[in-house]
Design an enzyme around this catalytic site. Structure first.
Site, PDB file in Angstrom:
ATOM      1  N   LYS A 140       0.887  -1.139  -0.071  1.00 38.23           N
ATOM      2  CA  LYS A 140       0.110   0.117  -0.070  1.00 38.23           C
ATOM      3  C   LYS A 140       0.890   1.263   0.039  1.00 38.23           C
ATOM      4  O   LYS A 140       0.541   2.227  -0.636  1.00 38.23           O
ATOM      5  CB  LYS A 140      -0.863   0.018   1.285  1.00 38.23           C
ATOM      6  CG  LYS A 140      -2.178  -1.010   0.806  1.00 38.23           C
ATOM      7  CD  LYS A 140      -2.848  -1.214   2.280  1.00 38.23           C
ATOM      8  CE  LYS A 140      -4.034  -2.575   2.109  1.00 38.23           C
ATOM      9  NZ  LYS A 140      -4.454  -2.994   3.185  1.00 38.23           N
ATOM     10  N   GLN A 149      -4.659  -1.861   9.604  1.00 37.45           N
ATOM     11  CA  GLN A 149      -4.361  -3.200   8.860  1.00 37.45           C
ATOM     12  C   GLN A 149      -5.142  -4.226   9.689  1.00 37.45           C
ATOM     13  O   GLN A 149      -4.735  -4.324  10.818  1.00 37.45           O
ATOM     14  CB  GLN A 149      -2.876  -3.463   8.526  1.00 37.45           C
ATOM     15  CG  GLN A 149      -2.840  -4.730   7.677  1.00 37.45           C
ATOM     16  CD  GLN A 149      -3.293  -4.676   6.291  1.00 37.45           C
ATOM     17  OE1 GLN A 149      -3.221  -3.648   5.618  1.00 37.45           O
ATOM     18  NE2 GLN A 149      -4.107  -5.822   5.954  1.00 37.45           N
ATOM     19  N   ASP A 175     -11.248   2.208   3.864  1.00 38.81           N
ATOM     20  CA  ASP A 175     -11.490   0.916   3.949  1.00 38.81           C
ATOM     21  C   ASP A 175     -13.086   0.621   3.688  1.00 38.81           C
ATOM     22  O   ASP A 175     -13.591  -0.463   3.455  1.00 38.81           O
ATOM     23  CB  ASP A 175     -11.023   0.073   4.814  1.00 38.81           C
ATOM     24  CG  ASP A 175      -9.713  -0.612   4.668  1.00 38.81           C
ATOM     25  OD1 ASP A 175      -9.389  -0.922   3.584  1.00 38.81           O
ATOM     26  OD2 ASP A 175      -9.058  -1.112   5.503  1.00 38.81           O
TER      27      ASP A 175
END
Ligand code: NAP
Length: 291
Positions: free
Chosen positions: A52, A96, A119
């Site tokens: 990322k 994460q 997200d």
């Protein structure tokens, strides 16, 4: 023999558009910023975070990494998120997952400002996705929809089977397909006769996390097979959920692992970071950011 859907190539295509958007934003003095939080200890998470970061660097998105010890407390992690919620040069916050068991994942995701939730896991954004009124997309499902669009595969009226019902992939995937007028069946560990259900599918999307879960005898001739799984086979080699070598002889389209859904997920995260900038601009100034 199925056409292999090239996720890297489709990603590049989308990234060209993202680059154009970033150039326009830069001309307005805006550089999108993404904060990635990782609780160390899981090698797969480390690889995802590195990828990322690399994507941000290659596109020119500003990024900050917060690497936390496996012993970090709930309070410390929440304080970091509250700080990032207020930080002006940060438009997107990503924690994460999965987190270690001692941390309350639900509470942590809920603490992210929904406008910075790139997200799209915050309960408000999940609700919006269910209603079909969303601005921040669930990255993996959105990436899959882009792949289907790129290949001119119309899901309207098609029988789509989603294998897996996680909040991250299966459920939002089913919602995006439904909003595009597909007929959707979601399968999970309690589903009976998965093989028969799959055999009727025009499109199978597998997000189970099990090597060779989808075998050729489960796939209708000329069905489209999308493999979300990221697994390791007996030799430690990266593979998906689909028995690729055999299923490719039955399907009309198939995604490989690696090089299929994975690159799309990261690209959609970059797209979401720009979408978050636009959303925040509109919230502050009451008008659309024209890029
Ligand atoms: P997850 O939270 O573990 O969910 C797996 C789902 O599969 C669950 O709903 C589970 O059913 C179902 N399942 C497991 N075994 C099954 C079986 N034998 N029969 C039927 N259903 C079964 O996993 P996830 O986060 O959704 O991820 C799924 C896979 O996609 C993993 O390999 C992950 O690494 C990968 N992934 C890839 C990307 C990408 O960008 N390519 C992104 C995210 C995830 P129950 O609900 O009944 O337990």
């Amino acid at each position: 023999m199925a056409k292999i859907i090239n996720g890297k190539q489709i990603s590049e295509h989308i990234r060209n558009n993202i680059s154009k958007n970033l150039k326009s934003l830069k001309e307005m003095g805006i550089i999108p910023g993404l904060a990635v939080i990782i609780v160390e200890g899981d090698p797969a998470s480390r690889t995802y975070v590195d990828n990322k970061k690399k994507a941000c660097e290659s596109l020119g998105i500003y990024s900050e990494e917060y690497s936390l010890s496996p012993q970090v407390t709930q309070e410390e992690l929440l304080d970091l998120i509250y700080m990032l919620n207020e930080k002006a040069n940060i438009n997107g916050i990503l924690v994460q997952l999965p987190l270690p068991k001692h941390l309350n994942e639900k509470q942590i995701i809920k603490s992210i400002n929904p406008l910075k939730d790139v997200d799209a896991f915050h309960i408000e954004n999940v609700g919006r996705i269910i209603l079909g009124d969303y601005y921040l997309s669930p990255c993996t499902p959105a990436g899959i929809m882009e792949m289907l669009k790129f290949e001119n595969i119309n899901v309207c009226g098609k029988n789509c089977v989603v294998l897996g019902r996680s909040n991250i992939v299966g459920i939002p995937m089913a919602m995006l397909l439904l909003h595009s007028n597909a007929t959707v069946t979601i399968c999970h560990t309690k589903t009976k006769s998965i093989k028969d259900i799959c055999k009727n599918a025009d499109i199978i999307i597998s997000a189970v996390g099990k090597t060779k879960f989808v075998t050729a005898d489960m796939v209708k001739k000329d069905a489209v097979v999308i493999d979300v799984g990221i697994n390791r086979d007996d030799n430690g080699k990266l593979c998906g959920d689909v028995d690729f070598e055999n299923v490719k002889n039955v399907a009309s389209y198939i995604t490989p692992v690696p090089g299929g859904v994975g690159p799309m997920t990261i690209t959609m995260l970059m797209q979401n970071t720009i979408n978050a900038v636009k959303l925040q601009y509109k919230t502050i100034f009451g008008e659309e950011l024209k890029i």
